[in-house]
Write a protein that holds these residues in place. Structure first.
Motif, PDB file in Angstrom:
ATOM      1  N   PHE A 112      -0.905   0.167  -7.764  1.00 34.59           N
ATOM      2  CA  PHE A 112      -1.156  -1.273  -7.842  1.00 34.59           C
ATOM      3  C   PHE A 112      -2.306  -1.683  -6.932  1.00 34.59           C
ATOM      4  O   PHE A 112      -3.228  -2.377  -7.353  1.00 34.59           O
ATOM      5  CB  PHE A 112       0.119  -2.042  -7.481  1.00 34.59           C
ATOM      6  N   VAL A 113      -2.288  -1.229  -5.679  1.00 31.31           N
ATOM      7  CA  VAL A 113      -3.343  -1.653  -4.747  1.00 31.31           C
ATOM      8  C   VAL A 113      -4.690  -1.034  -5.096  1.00 31.31           C
ATOM      9  O   VAL A 113      -5.728  -1.599  -4.738  1.00 31.31           O
ATOM     10  CB  VAL A 113      -2.983  -1.359  -3.265  1.00 31.31           C
ATOM     11  N   ASN A 114      -4.691   0.075  -5.792  1.00 33.04           N
ATOM     12  CA  ASN A 114      -5.952   0.723  -6.157  1.00 33.04           C
ATOM     13  C   ASN A 114      -6.568   0.168  -7.436  1.00 33.04           C
ATOM     14  O   ASN A 114      -7.696   0.505  -7.767  1.00 33.04           O
ATOM     15  CB  ASN A 114      -5.767   2.233  -6.296  1.00 33.04           C
ATOM     16  N   THR A 115      -5.845  -0.676  -8.164  1.00 33.31           N
ATOM     17  CA  THR A 115      -6.359  -1.175  -9.446  1.00 33.31           C
ATOM     18  C   THR A 115      -6.678  -2.662  -9.419  1.00 33.31           C
ATOM     19  O   THR A 115      -6.896  -3.268 -10.451  1.00 33.31           O
ATOM     20  CB  THR A 115      -5.346  -0.922 -10.575  1.00 33.31           C
ATOM     21  N   ARG A 116      -6.700  -3.273  -8.231  1.00 34.37           N
ATOM     22  CA  ARG A 116      -6.937  -4.706  -8.167  1.00 34.37           C
ATOM     23  C   ARG A 116      -7.780  -5.060  -6.956  1.00 34.37           C
ATOM     24  O   ARG A 116      -7.875  -4.291  -6.007  1.00 34.37           O
ATOM     25  CB  ARG A 116      -5.618  -5.465  -8.105  1.00 34.37           C
ATOM     26  N   THR A 136       0.825  -1.213   0.000  1.00 33.14           N
ATOM     27  CA  THR A 136       0.000   0.000   0.000  1.00 33.14           C
ATOM     28  C   THR A 136       0.854   1.256   0.000  1.00 33.14           C
ATOM     29  O   THR A 136       0.558   2.215  -0.711  1.00 33.14           O
ATOM     30  CB  THR A 136      -0.967  -0.007   1.198  1.00 33.14           C
ATOM     31  N   LEU A 137       1.932   1.273   0.752  1.00 34.56           N
ATOM     32  CA  LEU A 137       2.815   2.437   0.813  1.00 34.56           C
ATOM     33  C   LEU A 137       3.627   2.594  -0.468  1.00 34.56           C
ATOM     34  O   LEU A 137       3.696   3.680  -1.037  1.00 34.56           O
ATOM     35  CB  LEU A 137       3.776   2.318   1.999  1.00 34.56           C
ATOM     36  N   ASN A 138       4.223   1.506  -0.925  1.00 32.15           N
ATOM     37  CA  ASN A 138       5.176   1.594  -2.027  1.00 32.15           C
ATOM     38  C   ASN A 138       4.582   1.453  -3.420  1.00 32.15           C
ATOM     39  O   ASN A 138       5.208   1.855  -4.396  1.00 32.15           O
ATOM     40  CB  ASN A 138       6.274   0.542  -1.829  1.00 32.15           C
ATOM     41  N   TYR A 139       3.384   0.872  -3.502  1.00 36.29           N
ATOM     42  CA  TYR A 139       2.751   0.662  -4.809  1.00 36.29           C
ATOM     43  C   TYR A 139       1.279   1.060  -4.771  1.00 36.29           C
ATOM     44  O   TYR A 139       0.399   0.230  -5.003  1.00 36.29           O
ATOM     45  CB  TYR A 139       2.906  -0.804  -5.230  1.00 36.29           C
TER      46      TYR A 139
END
Length: 115
Positions: A84-88, A78-81
């Motif tokens: 990524f976490v918002n699109t899956r 969540t911090l670093n990507y």
């Protein structure tokens, strides 16, 4: 307790939102590791300066992932990507897969069973 040489300082901050800027990523790539070197894990809605992962669910996961990173070296997705976490869809971290799953199976005592 503050010493007589260093009296307590109280500060009040008005409500606000983390504001992204063009320089934010470059600053965070330097700042967050330096804070961690001082054993400061700056996370959460305001602590990580990431508006795109500033909702309540994201803030919770920032804390969970920070604890996992401290304990096991796990990657803080969540911090670093944040993109990524918002699109899956999150399929790997579910309540029925963690410690609470034992409660559903009856392995842990419940208030009803204790009485």
């Amino acid at each position: 307790m503050p010493s007589s040489n260093h009296p307590a300082v109280t500060m009040r901050f008005d409500h606000g939102y983390p504001t992204p800027s063009l320089e934010r990523e470059g600053v965070l790539k330097q700042l967050l590791p330096k804070l961690q070197d001082l054993d400061i894990w700056s996370r959460g809605r305001f602590g990580s300066w990431r508006y795109e992962v500033g909702n309540q669910d994201h803030s919770f996961m920032l804390g969970v992932e920070a604890a996992d990173n401290i304990a096991t070296g796990a990657v803080e997705l969540t911090l670093n990507y944040p993109d990524f976490v918002n699109t899956r869809q999150n399929t790997e971290r579910r309540l029925n897969q963690g410690p609470l799953s034992a409660k559903k199976s009856g392995a842990l005592p419940t208030r009803e069973k204790a009485n």
